[in-house]
Write a protein that holds these residues in place. Sequence first.
Motif, PDB file in Angstrom:
ATOM      1  N   THR A 163      15.790 -14.794  -3.118  1.00  0.00           N
ATOM      2  CA  THR A 163      15.422 -14.241  -4.343  1.00  0.00           C
ATOM      3  C   THR A 163      15.320 -12.879  -4.061  1.00  0.00           C
ATOM      4  OG1 THR A 163      14.367 -16.204  -4.867  1.00  0.00           O
ATOM      5  CG2 THR A 163      14.052 -14.294  -6.361  1.00  0.00           C
ATOM      6  N   LEU A 164      16.296 -12.056  -5.157  1.00  0.00           N
ATOM      7  CA  LEU A 164      15.869 -10.412  -5.153  1.00  0.00           C
ATOM      8  C   LEU A 164      14.618 -10.082  -5.832  1.00  0.00           C
ATOM      9  CD1 LEU A 164      17.739  -8.138  -4.601  1.00  0.00           C
ATOM     10  CD2 LEU A 164      18.647  -8.069  -6.980  1.00  0.00           C
ATOM     11  N   CYS A 165      13.935  -9.151  -5.095  1.00  0.00           N
ATOM     12  CA  CYS A 165      12.660  -8.922  -5.539  1.00  0.00           C
ATOM     13  C   CYS A 165      12.391  -7.571  -5.700  1.00  0.00           C
ATOM     14  CB  CYS A 165      11.529  -9.376  -4.481  1.00  0.00           C
ATOM     15  SG  CYS A 165      11.521 -11.193  -4.442  1.00  0.00           S
ATOM     16  N   ALA A 166      11.405  -6.948  -6.287  1.00  0.00           N
ATOM     17  CA  ALA A 166      11.027  -5.607  -6.603  1.00  0.00           C
ATOM     18  C   ALA A 166       9.865  -5.269  -5.480  1.00  0.00           C
ATOM     19  CB  ALA A 166      10.806  -4.944  -7.972  1.00  0.00           C
ATOM     20  N   VAL A 167       9.615  -4.194  -5.131  1.00  0.00           N
ATOM     21  CA  VAL A 167       8.522  -3.866  -4.339  1.00  0.00           C
ATOM     22  C   VAL A 167       7.827  -2.493  -5.067  1.00  0.00           C
ATOM     23  CG1 VAL A 167       7.681  -3.000  -2.243  1.00  0.00           C
ATOM     24  CG2 VAL A 167       9.675  -4.438  -2.178  1.00  0.00           C
ATOM     25  N   THR A 168       6.623  -2.843  -5.399  1.00  0.00           N
ATOM     26  CA  THR A 168       5.900  -1.685  -6.155  1.00  0.00           C
ATOM     27  C   THR A 168       4.778  -1.246  -5.194  1.00  0.00           C
ATOM     28  OG1 THR A 168       4.197  -3.195  -7.119  1.00  0.00           O
ATOM     29  CG2 THR A 168       6.330  -2.770  -8.403  1.00  0.00           C
ATOM     30  N   LEU A 169       4.054  -0.260  -5.606  1.00  0.00           N
ATOM     31  CA  LEU A 169       2.750   0.316  -4.920  1.00  0.00           C
ATOM     32  C   LEU A 169       1.678  -0.097  -5.656  1.00  0.00           C
ATOM     33  CD1 LEU A 169       3.973   4.033  -4.014  1.00  0.00           C
ATOM     34  CD2 LEU A 169       4.127   1.948  -2.669  1.00  0.00           C
ATOM     35  N   GLN A 170       0.400  -0.346  -4.826  1.00  0.00           N
ATOM     36  CA  GLN A 170      -0.591  -0.825  -5.666  1.00  0.00           C
ATOM     37  C   GLN A 170      -1.259   0.246  -6.464  1.00  0.00           C
ATOM     38  OE1 GLN A 170      -2.118  -3.423  -5.089  1.00  0.00           O
ATOM     39  NE2 GLN A 170      -4.402  -3.126  -5.363  1.00  0.00           N
ATOM     40  N   GLY A 171      -1.527  -0.174  -7.720  1.00  0.00           N
ATOM     41  CA  GLY A 171      -1.870   0.497  -8.776  1.00  0.00           C
ATOM     42  C   GLY A 171      -1.123   1.326  -9.558  1.00  0.00           C
ATOM     43  N   TRP A 201       0.851  -1.140  -0.013  1.00  0.00           N
ATOM     44  CA  TRP A 201      -0.194   0.024   0.131  1.00  0.00           C
ATOM     45  C   TRP A 201       0.875   1.219   0.167  1.00  0.00           C
ATOM     46  CZ3 TRP A 201      -4.663  -1.533  -1.140  1.00  0.00           C
ATOM     47  CH2 TRP A 201      -5.251  -2.664  -0.818  1.00  0.00           C
ATOM     48  N   PRO A 202       0.624   2.326  -0.801  1.00  0.00           N
ATOM     49  CA  PRO A 202       1.277   3.463  -0.723  1.00  0.00           C
ATOM     50  C   PRO A 202       1.645   4.124   0.627  1.00  0.00           C
ATOM     51  CG  PRO A 202      -0.572   3.686  -2.341  1.00  0.00           C
ATOM     52  CD  PRO A 202      -0.768   2.547  -1.472  1.00  0.00           C
ATOM     53  N   PRO A 203       0.881   4.148   1.741  1.00  0.00           N
ATOM     54  CA  PRO A 203       1.514   4.549   3.035  1.00  0.00           C
ATOM     55  C   PRO A 203       2.748   3.973   3.536  1.00  0.00           C
ATOM     56  CG  PRO A 203      -0.952   4.505   3.043  1.00  0.00           C
ATOM     57  CD  PRO A 203      -0.687   3.903   1.934  1.00  0.00           C
ATOM     58  N   VAL A 204       2.978   2.534   3.101  1.00  0.00           N
ATOM     59  CA  VAL A 204       3.998   1.803   3.529  1.00  0.00           C
ATOM     60  C   VAL A 204       5.216   2.267   3.206  1.00  0.00           C
ATOM     61  CG1 VAL A 204       4.839  -0.689   3.754  1.00  0.00           C
ATOM     62  CG2 VAL A 204       2.277  -0.039   3.946  1.00  0.00           C
ATOM     63  N   LEU A 205       5.337   3.038   1.991  1.00  0.00           N
ATOM     64  CA  LEU A 205       6.520   3.383   1.501  1.00  0.00           C
ATOM     65  C   LEU A 205       7.274   4.278   2.355  1.00  0.00           C
ATOM     66  CD1 LEU A 205       8.619   3.915  -1.007  1.00  0.00           C
ATOM     67  CD2 LEU A 205       7.195   5.928  -1.577  1.00  0.00           C
ATOM     68  N   GLN A 206       6.707   5.414   3.024  1.00  0.00           N
ATOM     69  CA  GLN A 206       7.359   6.200   4.016  1.00  0.00           C
ATOM     70  C   GLN A 206       8.126   5.034   5.376  1.00  0.00           C
ATOM     71  OE1 GLN A 206       7.225   9.289   3.608  1.00  0.00           O
ATOM     72  NE2 GLN A 206       8.502   9.966   5.586  1.00  0.00           N
ATOM     73  N   LYS A 207       7.626   4.107   5.602  1.00  0.00           N
ATOM     74  CA  LYS A 207       8.396   3.178   6.381  1.00  0.00           C
ATOM     75  C   LYS A 207       9.134   2.647   5.911  1.00  0.00           C
ATOM     76  CE  LYS A 207       4.793   3.380   9.664  1.00  0.00           C
ATOM     77  NZ  LYS A 207       5.058   4.247  11.055  1.00  0.00           N
TER      78      LYS A 207
END
Length: 581
Positions: free
Chosen positions: A113-121, A81-87
Amino acid sequence: RRKLRTDVAAAFPNLSAEQLTEFIPNKEELNVIKIYTHKGEAVTVYMNSRNPILFEIERALYPTVYTLWVYPDLLPAFSTWPPVLQKLAGGADLMLPGVVVPSSGFPQVERGTLCAVTLQGNRAPVAVAVATMSTTEMLAAGMKGKGFAVLHTYTDHLWEYGDKSYPPTLAPLVTDPAEKESAENEEEMEGERPVSSFSTDPLQHVDVGDLSLKEQNSCAIVLGKEELSESRAAETAEDDTTEVQQDAEDSRTPQEQMDALFNQCFFHALKCKVKKSDLPLLTSTFLRSHMFSCCPAGQQLDIKKSSYKKFSKFLQCMQHQKILQVKELNKGVESIVEVDWKHPDIKAFAVPEGFSSASAVQDNKNEDREQVYHAPEIIPLYGVSTKMIPLFQESGHRKGSILSSSEVRNVIINYVKTNELVDETNKNFVKVNAILCDCLLDKSEQDEISNLKWDDLLSRCLERLQPLHQVTFFGQEPIVRKGNIEPIDITIAQRSSNKKVTIVKNLELYGLDPQSVANILQQRVQASATVTPVPGAKDRVQVQIQGNQIHHLAKMLLDEYQLPRKYIQGLEKAPKLGRKK
């Protein structure tokens, strides 16, 4: 370059030959720099002409977010979720409860495994992380516990080495027909909604009306009560919205309440306290002199109790919303250089009733409080240099490890005792073995010196370590900088007609606003005082005041601001007081 291309091809087999050539071209500029993490770990960074594209830790290659924006499918991606990015940007790892479970299921990954983290949407990655468990283990654990160890995020220091661009908006890949249909319906509905923001900042893409109050965090709350009420007004009547918001305020957590207090004081300070002539304004001065004075009676601002944890993160969030612009005019010292007073959030902010009319007396008290200056706490630190590694590796330290003088002393004492190097005939001396000889003695001394006094041993060790220093400003997190801190430099210069002027440099390094110091001195000595650029130094300023005013400066810096004398250079140039005849 050829070896790097081979290593990249091995690390990321998804890249085609054309993409590989585009990623690491033959003729374009490619720079290699070395940086150190807060833990002292060395990181090799590969940069093209604009941005860091790769970083290497312990011979493992990782892409930066800039690279993943060009090749978004390079790594298996997990959404949050977008608010998690700040954390995540604040240093937290990604916990499984914060991972969005797609209807098509997770990509299959193994532990490590190396992964990418995206924001919903949005398919544009905002973080690079390593999976701490496999997909099967995640589901078996009921999506609880730590899922990913985060290595690098959008808005971190590595991102700041680039052009500081925002993530692009990339539509999610829709594989399920039902999802595709719902996505199309959503797009149609969105076309009917008014567009509220043109920013590409993902933190502003949060639809606050669709989130529960518990999900709202950090930057999501920053969007303000006005936007929250607007988004809900479309669904409910105005009276109902007011009741819901009232209930929401009552049920907020202490962290959410502190976030709201910071937002209130921030907008209040910009609207009522800060003028355009005050810019550039030190961020520490803005917090201490402007935001603190806007805090309601009975409440206290504490950044550590907010979701931001650091004031710099809070300002960064405001910068993302185009409210203000912050720049590092001096190394490690940030200033507000621009404010958009026409921003809707500033214009819509209503000053609390307690401040608008009935608190003139309180404002006077606040003005007194604004003048309070807290001298920063300065601690000398030492970094382990290449030459000193043999002496420190037994105690578990590596190159770049940061230690205080007492920690260095303990390491040396433990090393001497472990290796039984105390001179048996005279315990004031230490026998010099091969490692001490290589680390602490010059070539000309190696055949002559076999024993060293304890004090000499420690002083030689400190001299050969890399000098660092830690500065802690009042109400802020400590900052570690390379080298020794430059003292406040006071000089006397001769001008035309044999007139003298006093010049003061490096005030910003100690959290002092040069313009404020100039204004105070001008009032006290009744002489012209100006702030001018330092010749030959970009983005640095100095205070220049007519006459030899070192006596007044000494009284201000030593007595009022309580700065240690060792951090002030040039006090001996004060005019000698002559005897009256």
